[in-house]
Motif scaffolding. Structure first.
Motif, PDB file in Angstrom:
ATOM      1  N   SER A 132       0.843  -1.202   0.000  1.00 28.09           N
ATOM      2  CA  SER A 132       0.000   0.000   0.000  1.00 28.09           C
ATOM      3  C   SER A 132       0.873   1.244   0.000  1.00 28.09           C
ATOM      4  CB  SER A 132      -0.902   0.003   1.235  1.00 28.09           C
ATOM      5  OG  SER A 132      -1.636   1.198   1.281  1.00 28.09           O
ATOM      6  N   SER A 162      -0.316   4.403   0.416  1.00 30.95           N
ATOM      7  CA  SER A 162      -0.797   5.302   1.483  1.00 30.95           C
ATOM      8  C   SER A 162      -0.694   4.681   2.862  1.00 30.95           C
ATOM      9  CB  SER A 162      -2.261   5.657   1.232  1.00 30.95           C
ATOM     10  OG  SER A 162      -3.059   4.481   1.313  1.00 30.95           O
ATOM     11  N   THR A 197      -5.416   2.196   3.124  1.00 28.18           N
ATOM     12  CA  THR A 197      -6.513   1.639   2.331  1.00 28.18           C
ATOM     13  C   THR A 197      -7.357   0.681   3.172  1.00 28.18           C
ATOM     14  OG1 THR A 197      -5.190   1.921   0.369  1.00 28.18           O
ATOM     15  CG2 THR A 197      -7.016   0.372   0.198  1.00 28.18           C
ATOM     16  N   GLU A 218      -8.016   5.551 -15.487  1.00 25.62           N
ATOM     17  CA  GLU A 218      -8.354   6.377 -14.325  1.00 25.62           C
ATOM     18  C   GLU A 218      -8.132   7.872 -14.571  1.00 25.62           C
ATOM     19  OE1 GLU A 218      -6.232   5.877 -10.585  1.00 25.62           O
ATOM     20  OE2 GLU A 218      -4.417   5.293 -11.637  1.00 25.62           O
TER      21      GLU A 218
HETATM   22  O1  M6R Z   1      -2.586   3.532  -1.115  1.00 32.05           O
HETATM   23  P1  M6R Z   1      -2.729   2.202  -1.753  1.00 32.05           P
HETATM   24  O2  M6R Z   1      -1.507   1.766  -2.484  1.00 32.05           O
HETATM   25  O3  M6R Z   1      -3.197   1.138  -0.789  1.00 32.05           O
HETATM   26  O4  M6R Z   1      -3.880   2.380  -2.817  1.00 32.05           O
HETATM   27  C1  M6R Z   1      -4.380   1.301  -3.546  1.00 32.05           C
HETATM   28  C2  M6R Z   1      -5.197   1.774  -4.722  1.00 32.05           C
HETATM   29  O5  M6R Z   1      -6.314   2.494  -4.277  1.00 32.05           O
HETATM   30  C3  M6R Z   1      -4.384   2.653  -5.671  1.00 32.05           C
HETATM   31  O6  M6R Z   1      -3.253   1.988  -6.146  1.00 32.05           O
HETATM   32  C4  M6R Z   1      -5.246   3.100  -6.863  1.00 32.05           C
HETATM   33  O7  M6R Z   1      -5.545   2.020  -7.676  1.00 32.05           O
HETATM   34  C5  M6R Z   1      -4.505   4.198  -7.638  1.00 32.05           C
HETATM   35  N1  M6R Z   1      -5.394   5.295  -7.912  1.00 32.05           N
HETATM   36  C6  M6R Z   1      -3.979   3.769  -8.931  1.00 32.05           C
HETATM   37  O8  M6R Z   1      -3.286   4.787  -9.574  1.00 32.05           O
END
Ligand code: M6R
Length: 605
Positions: A344, A346, A349, A485
């Motif tokens: 992840s 962030s 998630t 996206e």
């Molecule tokens: O923060 P995370 O890596 O957990 O987020 C996972 C997805 O929400 C994220 O990769 C999303 O698909 C992005 N907008 C792709 O560019």
């Protein structure tokens, strides 16, 4: 998703909070609001749409003054985006104003019981129950009331509170939603992420789940639900404010694409010692596990798909992938012999957090690959490997993805060594192949102008397919997600061999098929897929490795990327696909850094 900021200081809080809200825009939102306190009076304004709308209203409001306050950007979950549903929410007597990130799962029961007590609700939000509870139970002791009502809330929250009886104080509470306190000189902050106040201070305190804080201009006191003081350590943010600004680029996404060589270097180099990959953060015995399960969402999941293929190839261990949003419904076969790897950017998630909880309930060890230091996932996991990519602001991840892939490569090599699947010579060779990836990424960025020209040629397509085999297919998944996206163009990624089992029916005159041909052991196979789509009228844009002459006779357009170890090409070959998505979206006048309906960190399930 939602963003919050709180400030207490000696200067005008309005401009600081509005500036913080602008810096939180990237998280995705549909309305925004601000409340300021002066003496015993709280005033607020809120509105749908961009923070710029709020700025106009707030600046012209003469009553909106004070040295402390709270602000919010809302991404609607309960109730449509509207002025009344926007935060802050205020009690009818004007005593309290609150901002909230997260979801109160038992809001319906609480609301019913408060309505039975004669309380009137104004909004459709789950959040309003918090302010109504505060107002109902308040007995003059704000800390006690905060602790009491928190014990009644189920779900997740990062909460910012103003109470008219405590001029100069802002209050915060947190469970399962990020909240960080910024410690300045004569002024202090809280926010859902550091970018909101990084231009003012780099000293932070992480508020943990179940903790509360009272923050004034000169003091931060943290306490638990028994109102006992908790001593917290301060930490210093290592990145600079410039890292969270565009530095002359038109979009954060382009800046972050260009930052990839540096980000890869920061991820890789500290983990190479004496020519071998080394993970100080991993104290695990690989021989304990009979399988690895990789789980994540979106791009992080697609990085996991690359990792799956490389780890399985080098470690000869079963490696499975599962999207985190589905994992818990399958009653998955996970036990203490399963190493669960979560990925992840962030670290916040919600679906990935739920997957970790499922894995831990089943006694698995959890290794997290995370970018944001101190995030929920980093804290929940047994072991955390940070990607050190620096702040990623654009909603579409780029350097977040490539650095995740790099960590997975390193893990594959490290684990293969620990399992005795490769000898020291091979381990050093592979380590060196990873070490050169930042340089390969740098050279790949030279394709920028050429990719832009191709985007000029193809940007008006209604639907674009990506095909590849094996590792190239995993990269196609990410290339296709990037395009859809930010450009809103329909796109699908297909394992090239699967096309003939149905999807080839959609290939027609002028359809653009981006064919990724970088895994050279399967070059002849993918060329035959190219011929199949060409025979049905498709235009083919091929991505291949420098020196590939054959491909020119097959494709309409060719992009050649520098060669790296065939197992480690994903970190290189994704770059032109990111650039392609970027320029296609730009030609289509899309809001690249903040695509519609999307949020940077998806904190709801
Ligand atoms: O923060 P995370 O890596 O957990 O987020 C996972 C997805 O929400 C994220 O990769 C999303 O698909 C992005 N907008 C792709 O560019």
């Amino acid at each position: 998703m939602c963003g919050i900021i709180g400030f207490s200081g000696k200067t005008d809080a309005k401009s600081i909070i509005l500036d913080g809200l602008k810096r939180l825009e990237y998280r995705g939102y549909d309305s925004a609001g601000i409340a300021l306190q002066k003496d015993n009076t709280i005033n607020m304004v809120k509105t749908t749409g961009k923070v710029d709308n709020l700025v106009k209203i707030a600046e012209s409001n003469k009553n909106l003054v004070g040295n402390c306050g709270i602000g919010h950007t809302r991404w609607a979950t309960h109730g449509v985006p509207s002025d009344v549903n926007a935060h802050p929410h205020m009690s009818s007597d004007g005593k309290f104003a609150i901002v909230h990130n997260g979801i109160i799962e038992n809001h319906a029961e609480i609301k019913k019981s408060l309505i039975d007590k004669g309380i009137k609700f104004l909004s459709e939000t789950d959040t309003e129950v918090i302010v109504q509870l505060l107002d109902y139970y308040y007995d003059g002791d704000i800390k006690k009331t905060l602790a009491k009502i928190s014990s009644m809330l189920e779900g997740s929250y990062a909460l910012g509170v103003l109470c008219a009886d405590f001029p100069g104080s802002i209050f915060a509470a947190k469970v399962s939603s990020p909240l960080i306190i910024g410690v300045g000189a004569g002024e202090n902050y809280f926010a859902s992420d550091i970018t909101a106040f990084i231009s003012h201070t780099k000293n932070v305190i992480d508020l943990d789940d179940g903790e509360f804080a009272e923050i004034t201009a000169d003091r931060v006191s943290v306490f638990d639900h028994n109102l006992r003081d908790i001593k917290k350590e301060e930490r210093k943010i290592t990145w600079d404010v410039a890292a969270a600004e565009k530095s002359g680029y038109e979009h954060f996404m382009l800046k972050e694409i260009m930052e990839q060589p540096g980000a890869l270097k920061a991820t890789i180099e500290p983990r190479i010692k004496d020519g071998r990959v080394s993970f100080d953060e991993l104290n695990i015995d690989m021989k304990k596990y009979d399988r690895i399960l990789i789980t994540a969402c979106g791009s992080a999941y697609y990085a996991g798909c690359v990792g799956r293929d490389v780890i399985e190839k080098l470690c000869r261990l079963h490696v499975h992938t599962e999207v985190a949003s589905e994992l818990r419904y399958r009653d998955p076969m996970i036990d203490e012999k399963t190493l669960v790897m979560v990925i992840s950017q962030s670290g916040e998630t919600a679906d990935t957090i739920a997957a970790i909880k499922e894995a831990k309930n089943k006694n698995a060890d959890v290794v997290a690959i995370v970018n944001v230091v101190g995030s929920t996932i980093a804290k929940l996991a047994d072991y955390t490997i940070y990607t050190w990519a620096g702040p990623e602001i654009a909603v579409a991840t780029t350097k977040g993805y490539t650095t995740q892939v790099a960590v997975l490569y390193m893990f594959a090599v490290w684990a293969a060594g620990k399992l005795g699947r490769i000898d020291d010579k091979k381990l050093k060779e592979l380590t060196n192949d990873i070490k050169i990836l930042p340089e390969r990424a740098q050279r790949t960025l030279d394709l920028n102008t050429r990719v832009k020209k191709l985007a000029d040629k193809y940007y008006s397509k209604q639907s674009i397919f990506f095909i590849g085999r094996y590792l190239d297919y995993a990269v196609c998944l990410e290339g296709s997600l990037k395009l859809k996206e930010i450009s809103y163009i329909h796109s699908e990624a297909y394992a090239a061999g699967e096309l003939k089992h149905g999807t080839i029916a959609l290939i027609e005159d002028g359809r653009l098929v981006v064919s990724v041909c970088c895994y050279e052991p399967l070059l002849d196979k993918i060329i035959s897929n190219i011929q199949q789509v060409k025979a049905r009228g498709a235009q083919v844009l091929a991505l291949a490795i420098e020196g590939n002459k054959k491909i020119f006779a097959e494709a309409d357009d060719v992009l050649l990327v520098p060669k790296a170890n065939e197992l480690f090409m994903a970190a290189v070959e994704i770059i032109p696909l990111q650039l392609f998505a970027y320029y296609v979206a730009k030609n289509n006048h899309c809001d690249i850094d903040k695509p519609k309906n999307l949020a940077k960190s998806v904190t709801v399930e």
